[in-house]
Enzyme design. Structure first.
Site, mmCIF file in Angstrom:
data_model
loop_
_atom_site.group_PDB
_atom_site.id
_atom_site.type_symbol
_atom_site.label_atom_id
_atom_site.label_comp_id
_atom_site.label_asym_id
_atom_site.label_seq_id
_atom_site.Cartn_x
_atom_site.Cartn_y
_atom_site.Cartn_z
ATOM 1 N N SER A 458 -20.309 19.098 3.340
ATOM 2 C CA SER A 458 -21.444 19.990 3.589
ATOM 3 C C SER A 458 -22.298 20.068 2.331
ATOM 4 C CB SER A 458 -20.952 21.393 3.964
ATOM 5 O OG SER A 458 -20.227 21.371 5.167
ATOM 6 N N CYS A 684 -17.529 28.510 8.430
ATOM 7 C CA CYS A 684 -17.315 27.192 7.848
ATOM 8 C C CYS A 684 -15.985 27.182 7.099
ATOM 9 C CB CYS A 684 -18.450 26.818 6.888
ATOM 10 S SG CYS A 684 -18.286 25.161 6.185
ATOM 11 N N ASP A 730 -18.860 25.094 11.509
ATOM 12 C CA ASP A 730 -18.765 23.820 10.795
ATOM 13 C C ASP A 730 -17.372 23.825 10.167
ATOM 14 O OD1 ASP A 730 -19.023 21.518 9.364
ATOM 15 O OD2 ASP A 730 -20.699 22.180 8.120
ATOM 16 N N TRP A 732 -13.150 22.166 9.862
ATOM 17 C CA TRP A 732 -12.342 20.955 9.791
ATOM 18 C C TRP A 732 -10.868 21.337 9.706
ATOM 19 C CZ3 TRP A 732 -15.838 22.521 6.036
ATOM 20 C CH2 TRP A 732 -15.284 23.063 4.872
#
Length: 733
Positions: A458, A684, A730, A732
């Site tokens: 990012s 995020c 966003d 992961w």
């Protein structure tokens, strides 16, 4: 002006005619020749005449399978090619492997009856198709889209689906499931079960468990028998005795990079970006690092927006390159120039530019640093230097529990496991003398190991404040493997972040520190991996400046355009990276607004709340000195809530405080901002634990604010937020 007489004009015209006749006398008086008629090339000579007609290409190439892949990072494409290879090996059936972005789908209903369509599709972001599968997805899901039959129907079309996703995301394998439902609704017939790969656990194991039953169903549906194919090579590798060195790819990722010609910089032509600034962000490092890097894009033509991602193209570490060169018996020939040709370009394209060298392929083009897959071990066992090594690999290939116990826990790369199989010591630097060579043809290495892909981060800056640079915030991935049957615990290093760390050390003239061994009492003697960071032909070093190849990937992770809307951001650890860019974006807008409208110009702006967490305020608080400045510039409209999990205050029961706890403490303001202020929420970071915990507490807050429960009213509000793009993730794993 004088006017000529009519006789003068006649004489002049006669003279011009005679002169022209003399000059062109050969053409005028030559004997006539037969007229040549140019015929159009036949359909068989130029395919269908339409490069976007995949059905015509199937027929022209006698392909019974067409395999479409929806891939964002290259993984789905890799599995598509594997399926094509297995179809050829098992049944002698050839395939057309297609990027759906390059084809039209009006004639999907015209796929011949004895053929089948495979869809290998990943789910990206919040249940979205990958960039290259957007049009295909629209065509399959839009009832108004008609095929050649004039209807939105595909009666009798035989299809196979393998979908790729991650269970830590809410919309797990949403695209594959959507394709399956839509195709069934249109009358298509699925072969076998739908395959679903979970990247959070083991995509490879999910694929291996799915494919065998699918191929059995495939044989019945297609009326074919296994054993009709055979082991055939995908490529031929030829050593070139003489080739101009300036035309040999030594790590360049595109023809334009090799020839140094200008062009658009993207995923097919990354830009070698000078490192303008790099520094350590952790206040107390030890064995942990977090790197801030500023990449110069001035004059490159690259633009970005807050929330976008930057793709960093790393190389493999020196030790792994040397290890595999020694294992393959190619160390003395590492700089030999080789050409590689595909024996069936429709099935397997050469995945990197050629001609090149053995060492370049291993360093820059294929991912030799990844944990080795189970299936590849069976292919490698055929070339074992001893019966013991062959048996070792075959056992790992067929026994998934043994594979998990050895490879999974040990995190072994291909070169390492081949050394272990041959009883070599992987703890010492690899050389020709301490490494047993394996006679593995290089074309099998090229076929078996996927392309080295960029690592995405990012962007942690705003172009409004930093128009000529991209900022990256990256925690360096390094951890100790579990003790396993093959070795003791040892350090394992992520490729991308350790590559960046190497560049940071070199750019700042720092020596890489030694790390401690496998226990806290071991001396600091473990060396970190080194990389050829000067790049091909030294192109990534200019005097004291180092360069990193990058490209920008667009994102929908954006602030609302109206600054009056409240914003809630949740980003512990490096999850804070895009929010640094968000806040900078608002700071830039605030400066302009204040200059134009005076000191009260931000009075009606919505509040921006950032929930951030780390271990300790004195250890790993990222950009600690910047946030107060942003608060001041935004006239108090920006508030930061910090959870330090390893320092007091703790919860009454002594447990740690995390960002979700701070959100619950601020529940009244959050409910007000979301329900009445029409605010936006951004999350995020870690998808497995943090993101789920935050969504659960938000659902509880909204449910109670609506006078109900988290399970009913809260869930309904969360669903509404996502549908209206007011809750964006966003994350992961």
């Amino acid at each position: 002006m004088a006017v000529a007489s009519s006789s003068d004009v006649v004489i002049l015209a006669l003279g011009v005619t005679l002169a022209a006749a003399y000059l062109f006398r050969d053409q005028i008086f030559a004997p006539s020749k037969p007229k040549i008629v140019t015929t159009a090339p036949s359909k068989s000579e130029n395919g269908s005449g339409n490069p976007r007609d995949f059905v015509a290409k199937m027929k022209d190439g006698k392909k019974r399978l067409v395999i479409f892949y929806g891939s964002q990072t290259g993984t789905a494409e890799e599995y598509a090619i594997r399926l094509a290879k297995e179809a050829k090996t098992k049944f002698g059936i050839t395939s057309l492997v297609c990027d759906p972005e390059e084809y039209d789908f009006e004639n999907l209903d015209e796929v011949p009856e004895d053929c089948a369509v495979f869809f290998v599709v990943a789910t990206y972001g919040e249940g979205e198709p990958t960039d290259n599968a957007v049009q295909l997805t629209q065509n399959l899901t839009d009832d108004s889209f008609t095929f050649g039959n004039g209807e939105h129907k595909l009666p009798g079309l035989k299809y196979v689906i393998f979908s790729l996703g991650n269970k830590t995301y809410e919309h797990y394998n949403a695209i594959g499931r959507s394709y399956d439902a839509e195709l069934t609704k249109m009358g298509a017939v699925r072969i076998g079960e739908r395959g679903e790969g979970d990247d959070d656990k083991s995509m490879e194991e999910d694929y291996l468990e799915w494919k065998d039953a699918m191929w059995e169903a495939f044989a019945t549906a297609m009326n074919v028998e296994e054993g009709q194919g055979g082991d055939t090579a995908d490529f031929t590798v030829t050593e070139l005795d003489s080739h101009p060195q300036e035309k040999v790819y030594l790590g360049e990722l595109s023809a334009r990079a090799l020839t140094k010609t200008k062009g658009i910089h993207d995923a097919k032509n990354p830009y070698a970006s000078p490192v303008r600034n790099s520094r350590e962000l952790f206040q107390l490092t030890g064995d942990r690092n977090c790197i801030h890097v500023e990449l110069d894009i001035e004059g490159s033509g690259i633009t970005y927006q807050h929330g976008d991602h930057v793709g960093v193209w790393p190389s493999n570490p020196d030790a792994e390159v040397d290890r595999l060169l020694c294992v393959l018996g190619l160390y003395d020939k590492k700089d030999s120039v080789i050409g590689i040709e595909s024996l069936d370009p429709a099935l397997a394209k050469v995945p990197f530019p050629v001609p090149t060298t053995y060492a370049t392929v291993l360093r820059h083009y294929i991912d030799i640093s990844a944990v080795v897959g189970r299936q590849i071990l069976g292919a490698m066992s055929k070339f074992a230097p001893s019966p013991e090594a062959e048996a070792f690999l075959k056992n790992l290939n067929v026994d998934k529990e043994e594979y998990a116990a050895v490879i999974g826990q040990g995190c072994f790369k291909l070169g390492e496991i081949l050394q272990i199989a041959a009883a070599n010591d992987i703890r010492v630097p690899p050389t020709k003398d301490n490494t047993t060579p394996w006679p593995i043809p290089f074309d099998i290495i090229v076929s078996s190991i996927p392309r080295l892909q960029p690592r995405y981060y990012s962007i942690s800056s705003s172009p409004k404040l930093h128009p000529t640079s991209i900022h990256v915030t990256a925690v360096v991935l390094k951890y100790q493997s579990a003790t396993n049957k093959a070795t003791q615990a040892r350090w394992v290093y992520g490729v991308g972040t350790n590559f960046i760390l190497n560049v940071k050390f070199a750019a700042n003239g720092e020596a890489a520190p030694l790390m401690s061994g496998t226990s806290n009492t071991d001396p600091a003697t473990v060396s970190m991996p080194s990389y050829a960071i000067q790049g091909p032909r030294g192109a990534h070093k200019q005097e004291t400046i180092y360069k990193i190849p990058i490209h920008v990937r667009r994102s929908t992770f954006r602030l609302p355009t109206n600054p009056k809307s409240p914003v809630i951001m949740v980003g512990p650890g490096t999850g804070v990276a895009p929010f640094r860019g968000f806040v900078q974006e608002r700071v830039a807008l605030a400066r302009r607004t204040l200059d134009k409208n005076g000191p009260e110009a931000l009075a009606d702006w919505g509040k921006i709340s950032l929930f951030y967490g780390c271990r300790k305020s004195t250890e790993d608080f990222l950009y600690k000195d910047e946030w107060p400045t942003y608060t001041e510039e935004l006239r108090g409209k920006f508030t930061m809530h910090c959870a330090f999990s390893r320092e007091p205050p703790y919860k009454p029961d002594g447990s740690k405080i995390y960002v979700q706890d701070l959100i619950w403490q601020d529940r009244e303001n959050i409910a007000e901002a979301i329900l009445n202020g029409k605010g936006y929420v951004y999350i995020c970071g870690d998808a497995k634990a943090m993101s789920k915990a935050v969504e659960e507490v938000l659902s509880r807050i909204l449910g109670e604010a609506k006078g109900g429960s988290a399970e009913v009213e809260g869930a309904a509000e969360m669903k509404l937020l996502k549908e209206r793009s007011r809750l964006m993730l966003d994350v992961w794993s």
